[in-house]
Design a protein around this motif. Structure first.
Motif, PDB file in Angstrom:
ATOM      1  N   LEU A 127       4.915  -0.680  -4.192  1.00  0.00           N
ATOM      2  CA  LEU A 127       4.056  -1.320  -5.196  1.00  0.00           C
ATOM      3  C   LEU A 127       4.624  -1.086  -6.591  1.00  0.00           C
TER       4      LEU A 127
ATOM      5  N   THR B 168       0.181   1.264 -11.414  1.00  0.00           N
ATOM      6  CA  THR B 168       0.425   1.482  -9.993  1.00  0.00           C
ATOM      7  C   THR B 168      -0.707   2.295  -9.372  1.00  0.00           C
TER       8      THR B 168
ATOM      9  N   THR C 247       0.839  -1.204   0.000  1.00  0.00           N
ATOM     10  CA  THR C 247       0.000   0.000   0.000  1.00  0.00           C
ATOM     11  C   THR C 247       0.876   1.258   0.000  1.00  0.00           C
TER      12      THR C 247
ATOM     13  N   THR D 296      -5.541   0.132  -1.314  1.00  0.00           N
ATOM     14  CA  THR D 296      -5.648   0.906  -0.071  1.00  0.00           C
ATOM     15  C   THR D 296      -7.041   0.824   0.513  1.00  0.00           C
TER      16      THR D 296
ATOM     17  N   ARG E 283       3.182   3.469  -2.199  1.00  0.00           N
ATOM     18  CA  ARG E 283       3.261   3.628  -3.640  1.00  0.00           C
ATOM     19  C   ARG E 283       4.609   3.186  -4.212  1.00  0.00           C
TER      20      ARG E 283
ATOM     21  N   LEU F  51      -3.429   0.894  -6.806  1.00  0.00           N
ATOM     22  CA  LEU F  51      -3.258   1.425  -5.450  1.00  0.00           C
ATOM     23  C   LEU F  51      -4.498   2.183  -4.987  1.00  0.00           C
TER      24      LEU F  51
END
Lengths: 211, 211
Positions: A94, A193, A89, B201, A91, A197
């Motif tokens: 990931l 991403t 989680t 998230t 950034r 995310l």
DNA sequence: GTCTATAGGCAGATAGAC
DNA sequence: GTCTATCTGCCTATAGAC
């Protein structure tokens, strides 16, 4: 050990390597499914019969290519720790994972292409597609399970979420093997991403507290 | 118009329908790629030669199955407006779209399976994979473009984001044709909705203002 | 339109000489 | 181990009778 025997081994290894090389080239050009064993031997400058001295068939050759690729990756990654407790989680973390996956697929185009075609061409009843997806996303799955253990709430089962991410990656990679606009889109990794995310809602200001 | 001619047309239509039906069954069992034209005619109780009276080949039969499916969908959707201004950042609306897509694929298993295999088996150089993905996600793309026009910031190019969502959907569908745990996971749509809406998230409390 | 029969073309796989 | 030659089976597609 006599010299002749050594020379024989060397030549055998050369032939094997030539077959693997030729296969890579042909897979990349025409795809795995459209490449015949005779195409490979012809491109390698060897005879048809020689092929079966090294591989039982096309699928086994593909596994050899896969092993070679994994070996190369392991070598490059040697020494780099990869602990389970990455926080996907975050950034940057990931993005790193997606970037590695994407780069590996792009730099091993023939193998990635062939694996995808082989996965899909297999009789669907065998469940190969799910098994392959599962295996290819095992690292992501572990990171997600770690998050769940720490109390984070995911959209669903870690295994399934990981497989979903993998499905997106491998299929996009395949679809983009022939870039639509001519050149490869540069921001694929960044877009994915952000999508994975934050989703379609995008990054949003969070409330100060964790209520 | 003489009676004999009518009867002939009817019987031809019956044969055509029998071939399509048989193909559906076989595609679902063994997959599109592993199904031979002779298998289809045998299952339909017709001769090999009869096949070519109705279809030029397997790919054309698949297109006929696709047209049939789209016709059925259009019929069911008849009268339902589908304006461009859906807000896919609204959970219910996104869920609805994903649910429709998922349900259509599940209820037309043989066609979805065959289309996916055909897409992947095609020579990668043709770019068919990207084209198919693009077409299958045109509706989503339009909704996303609408969001962008309204000032919403997406993770990336609407076309690419839509294709990414489609890639995830169709590949997962394929991988789950043989359910891993025996039964089909019931919450696929909900999980994908949350993943695509909020990402890893998860839904989070938003700040009061839009700073 | 549907059938039977078959032509024709691969492509996988092996046998046997070197 | 590598080659040449070939066998074999499978599947597409067509020809021609009904």
């Amino acid at each position: 050990m006599p010299q002749g025997s050594v020379s024989r081994k060397v030549r055998a290894a050369q032939t094997r390597a030539a077959l693997l090389d030729a296969a890579r080239g042909l897979f990349s050009e025409r795809g795995y499914l459209n490449t015949k064993i005779t195409d490979i031997t012809a491109a390698a400058g060897r005879s048809t019969g020689s092929f079966y001295e090294h591989f039982a068939g096309k699928e086994e050759l593909l596994q050899a290519l896969l092993a070679e690729m994994e070996g190369a990756i392991d070598t490059r990654m040697r020494g780099l720790e990869h602990p389970r407790d990455h926080d996907l989680t975050d950034r940057e973390q990931l993005r790193d994972h997606l970037d590695v996956a994407w780069t590996v697929m792009r730099q091993n185009r023939p193998v990635a292409l062939a694996l995808f075609q082989a996965m899909v061409a297999d009789d669907p009843g065998t469940g190969r597609a799910w098994r392959d997806l599962r295996e290819q996303t095992s690292t992501i799955r572990e990171h997600l399970e770690y998050l769940v253990e720490r109390g984070h709430r995911l959209p669903g089962d870690p295994e399934f979420v990981a497989a979903s991410m993998g499905a997106m990656l491998v299929t996009l990679n395949y679809a983009l093997l022939t870039p639509p606009g001519g050149e490869d889109a540069p921001d694929v990794v960044d877009t994915l991403t952000d999508l994975l995310l934050y989703g379609l809602t995008g990054p949003a200001p969070r409330a100060a507290d964790g209520t």
